[in-house]
Design a protein around this motif. Sequence first.
Motif, PDB file in Angstrom:
ATOM      1  N   LEU A   1       0.818  -1.214   0.000  1.00  0.00           N
ATOM      2  CA  LEU A   1       0.000   0.000   0.000  1.00  0.00           C
ATOM      3  C   LEU A   1       0.853   1.266   0.000  1.00  0.00           C
ATOM      4  O   LEU A   1       0.447   2.294  -0.553  1.00  0.00           O
ATOM      5  CB  LEU A   1      -0.925  -0.006   1.219  1.00  0.00           C
ATOM      6  CG  LEU A   1      -1.941  -1.153   1.292  1.00  0.00           C
ATOM      7  CD1 LEU A   1      -2.744  -1.085   2.578  1.00  0.00           C
ATOM      8  CD2 LEU A   1      -2.863  -1.120   0.083  1.00  0.00           C
ATOM      9  N   VAL A   2       2.001   1.192   0.639  1.00  0.00           N
ATOM     10  CA  VAL A   2       2.924   2.336   0.666  1.00  0.00           C
ATOM     11  C   VAL A   2       4.165   1.934  -0.114  1.00  0.00           C
ATOM     12  O   VAL A   2       5.014   1.171   0.374  1.00  0.00           O
ATOM     13  CB  VAL A   2       3.301   2.723   2.110  1.00  0.00           C
ATOM     14  CG1 VAL A   2       4.269   3.908   2.104  1.00  0.00           C
ATOM     15  CG2 VAL A   2       2.054   3.059   2.916  1.00  0.00           C
TER      16      VAL A   2
ATOM     17  N   VAL B   1       7.913   7.815   1.631  1.00  0.00           N
ATOM     18  CA  VAL B   1       7.343   7.722   2.978  1.00  0.00           C
ATOM     19  C   VAL B   1       8.079   6.636   3.749  1.00  0.00           C
ATOM     20  O   VAL B   1       8.317   5.541   3.204  1.00  0.00           O
ATOM     21  CB  VAL B   1       5.831   7.397   2.903  1.00  0.00           C
ATOM     22  CG1 VAL B   1       5.240   7.287   4.313  1.00  0.00           C
ATOM     23  CG2 VAL B   1       5.106   8.469   2.107  1.00  0.00           C
ATOM     24  N   PRO B   2       8.481   6.891   4.995  1.00  0.00           N
ATOM     25  CA  PRO B   2       9.184   5.853   5.768  1.00  0.00           C
ATOM     26  C   PRO B   2       8.288   4.646   6.028  1.00  0.00           C
ATOM     27  O   PRO B   2       7.086   4.781   6.236  1.00  0.00           O
ATOM     28  CB  PRO B   2       9.555   6.580   7.076  1.00  0.00           C
ATOM     29  CG  PRO B   2       8.603   7.707   7.163  1.00  0.00           C
ATOM     30  CD  PRO B   2       8.321   8.138   5.762  1.00  0.00           C
ATOM     31  N   ARG B   3       8.886   3.477   6.007  1.00  0.00           N
ATOM     32  CA  ARG B   3       8.160   2.233   6.230  1.00  0.00           C
ATOM     33  C   ARG B   3       8.858   1.425   7.325  1.00  0.00           C
ATOM     34  O   ARG B   3      10.043   1.627   7.604  1.00  0.00           O
ATOM     35  CB  ARG B   3       8.081   1.409   4.945  1.00  0.00           C
ATOM     36  CG  ARG B   3       7.460   2.157   3.777  1.00  0.00           C
ATOM     37  CD  ARG B   3       7.313   1.277   2.559  1.00  0.00           C
ATOM     38  NE  ARG B   3       8.593   0.724   2.104  1.00  0.00           N
ATOM     39  CZ  ARG B   3       8.705  -0.200   1.166  1.00  0.00           C
ATOM     40  NH1 ARG B   3       7.621  -0.661   0.555  1.00  0.00           N
ATOM     41  NH2 ARG B   3       9.887  -0.661   0.807  1.00  0.00           N
TER      42      ARG B   3
ATOM     43  N   ASP C   1      12.218  -0.290   6.793  1.00  0.00           N
ATOM     44  CA  ASP C   1      13.436   0.514   6.692  1.00  0.00           C
ATOM     45  C   ASP C   1      14.321   0.367   7.914  1.00  0.00           C
ATOM     46  O   ASP C   1      15.505   0.719   7.862  1.00  0.00           O
ATOM     47  CB  ASP C   1      13.079   1.990   6.484  1.00  0.00           C
ATOM     48  CG  ASP C   1      12.337   2.220   5.164  1.00  0.00           C
ATOM     49  OD1 ASP C   1      12.510   1.392   4.248  1.00  0.00           O
ATOM     50  OD2 ASP C   1      11.588   3.214   5.066  1.00  0.00           O
ATOM     51  N   ARG C   2      13.792  -0.125   9.015  1.00  0.00           N
ATOM     52  CA  ARG C   2      14.588  -0.317  10.220  1.00  0.00           C
ATOM     53  C   ARG C   2      15.690  -1.358  10.015  1.00  0.00           C
ATOM     54  O   ARG C   2      16.681  -1.385  10.754  1.00  0.00           O
ATOM     55  CB  ARG C   2      13.695  -0.747  11.394  1.00  0.00           C
ATOM     56  CG  ARG C   2      12.740   0.349  11.876  1.00  0.00           C
ATOM     57  CD  ARG C   2      11.890  -0.150  13.008  1.00  0.00           C
ATOM     58  NE  ARG C   2      11.051   0.906  13.543  1.00  0.00           N
ATOM     59  CZ  ARG C   2      11.397   1.707  14.548  1.00  0.00           C
ATOM     60  NH1 ARG C   2      12.587   1.557  15.116  1.00  0.00           N
ATOM     61  NH2 ARG C   2      10.593   2.647  14.985  1.00  0.00           N
ATOM     62  N   PHE C   3      15.499  -2.231   9.042  1.00  0.00           N
ATOM     63  CA  PHE C   3      16.500  -3.269   8.786  1.00  0.00           C
ATOM     64  C   PHE C   3      17.631  -2.779   7.881  1.00  0.00           C
ATOM     65  O   PHE C   3      18.587  -3.527   7.642  1.00  0.00           O
ATOM     66  CB  PHE C   3      15.838  -4.484   8.124  1.00  0.00           C
ATOM     67  CG  PHE C   3      14.852  -5.188   9.012  1.00  0.00           C
ATOM     68  CD1 PHE C   3      15.270  -6.138   9.927  1.00  0.00           C
ATOM     69  CD2 PHE C   3      13.496  -4.898   8.930  1.00  0.00           C
ATOM     70  CE1 PHE C   3      14.369  -6.777  10.741  1.00  0.00           C
ATOM     71  CE2 PHE C   3      12.578  -5.542   9.736  1.00  0.00           C
ATOM     72  CZ  PHE C   3      13.017  -6.478  10.654  1.00  0.00           C
ATOM     73  N   THR C   4      17.529  -1.556   7.352  1.00  0.00           N
ATOM     74  CA  THR C   4      18.515  -1.079   6.391  1.00  0.00           C
ATOM     75  C   THR C   4      19.906  -0.998   7.001  1.00  0.00           C
ATOM     76  O   THR C   4      20.889  -1.495   6.430  1.00  0.00           O
ATOM     77  CB  THR C   4      18.104   0.297   5.847  1.00  0.00           C
ATOM     78  OG1 THR C   4      16.794   0.210   5.268  1.00  0.00           O
ATOM     79  CG2 THR C   4      19.089   0.769   4.792  1.00  0.00           C
TER      80      THR C   4
ATOM     81  N   PRO D   1       4.907   0.750  13.669  1.00  0.00           N
ATOM     82  CA  PRO D   1       4.408   1.533  12.531  1.00  0.00           C
ATOM     83  C   PRO D   1       5.043   2.916  12.492  1.00  0.00           C
ATOM     84  O   PRO D   1       5.248   3.557  13.529  1.00  0.00           O
ATOM     85  CB  PRO D   1       2.899   1.613  12.797  1.00  0.00           C
ATOM     86  CG  PRO D   1       2.761   1.420  14.271  1.00  0.00           C
ATOM     87  CD  PRO D   1       3.847   0.480  14.658  1.00  0.00           C
ATOM     88  N   VAL D   2       5.357   3.375  11.281  1.00  0.00           N
ATOM     89  CA  VAL D   2       6.015   4.684  11.125  1.00  0.00           C
ATOM     90  C   VAL D   2       5.273   5.586  10.146  1.00  0.00           C
ATOM     91  O   VAL D   2       5.730   6.696   9.890  1.00  0.00           O
ATOM     92  CB  VAL D   2       7.477   4.495  10.662  1.00  0.00           C
ATOM     93  CG1 VAL D   2       8.304   3.844  11.765  1.00  0.00           C
ATOM     94  CG2 VAL D   2       7.556   3.669   9.381  1.00  0.00           C
TER      95      VAL D   2
END
Length: 295
Positions: free
Chosen positions: A88-89, A95-97, A100-103, A142-143
């Motif tokens: 959906l995003v 937009v941050p998802r 992205d924390r795993f980057t 959620p971000v």
Amino acid sequence: VDLISIAPFDLITLLLGSKGMESLKLVKVVRLLRLMKLMRVLKSSRLFRRFEVRMSITYGSLALLWFFFVLAIITHWLANLWALTLVLVDENQGVPRWVDRFTMQEEFVARKTKDTPWKLYLACVYFTSYTITSVGYGDISPVNTVEMVCCTFMLIISGLSWAVLLGQVCSIVSNMNTDEQVFRSTMDELSMMMRDRSMPKDMKQRLRGFFLSNKTGQRRQRQQRIITAMSPGLRGEVVMQLNGVWVHKVGLLAAILKEADEKNHFDEITPTHNFIVDVVQTLKMVFYSQAETFG
């Protein structure tokens, strides 16, 4: 039903929908015949009936397995819903998802989580699992707005599911060992009776010792209700199976039974067998305490 359900209705519809058949719009109704596949569900009750006859586990254990299976299904569905937020995003929207924390963690990893299906599914199951169990580590959260809406829905579903599951599991576990519960209840009633009647200490010890040593006998007496609920034929077979050892120890009954077996070459139930069964059914368990006089 199976033969009809596997028919290629899509191909039939395409053939009927050729230029020569364009006026026949109702041929699309043929697609509804796919719903006949749902009739297979009617067979599930018969399959479960066969399973009930053959199964050797208790209904409590079966219910526990069923609840854990339902929990696994809910976890799978919610994990897929959480993964749907990445669709959906889109990544190109800026937009941050949550992925992205795993980057930074996977900076030197060749196969990133967002590009590997099984890693992505594992991360979604991980987030869903600690959301359902209310652990909430917080490393995935959620971000953006879409993820917040999705996470709110997941919290409501997981909270209700976890509450129902815990209640049902606790109820099933507490009722799994019914005999032990009845025995403990009897012992509690005995203690209250002895305290209420102000019985002497030595008698209290004797009574507790009798009920503790007679625990198996009390269970056998409660099982007598199940035998009473059987049909006459089954009841006779069961009591002979349970008490046959005593019949062979009584000389008169053993001789009668042996003579009846020798005369009967077709394994039929004779009046003599019925007589032995009636005698066995009248046998009753009687328990005595140590050093008690009887007879």
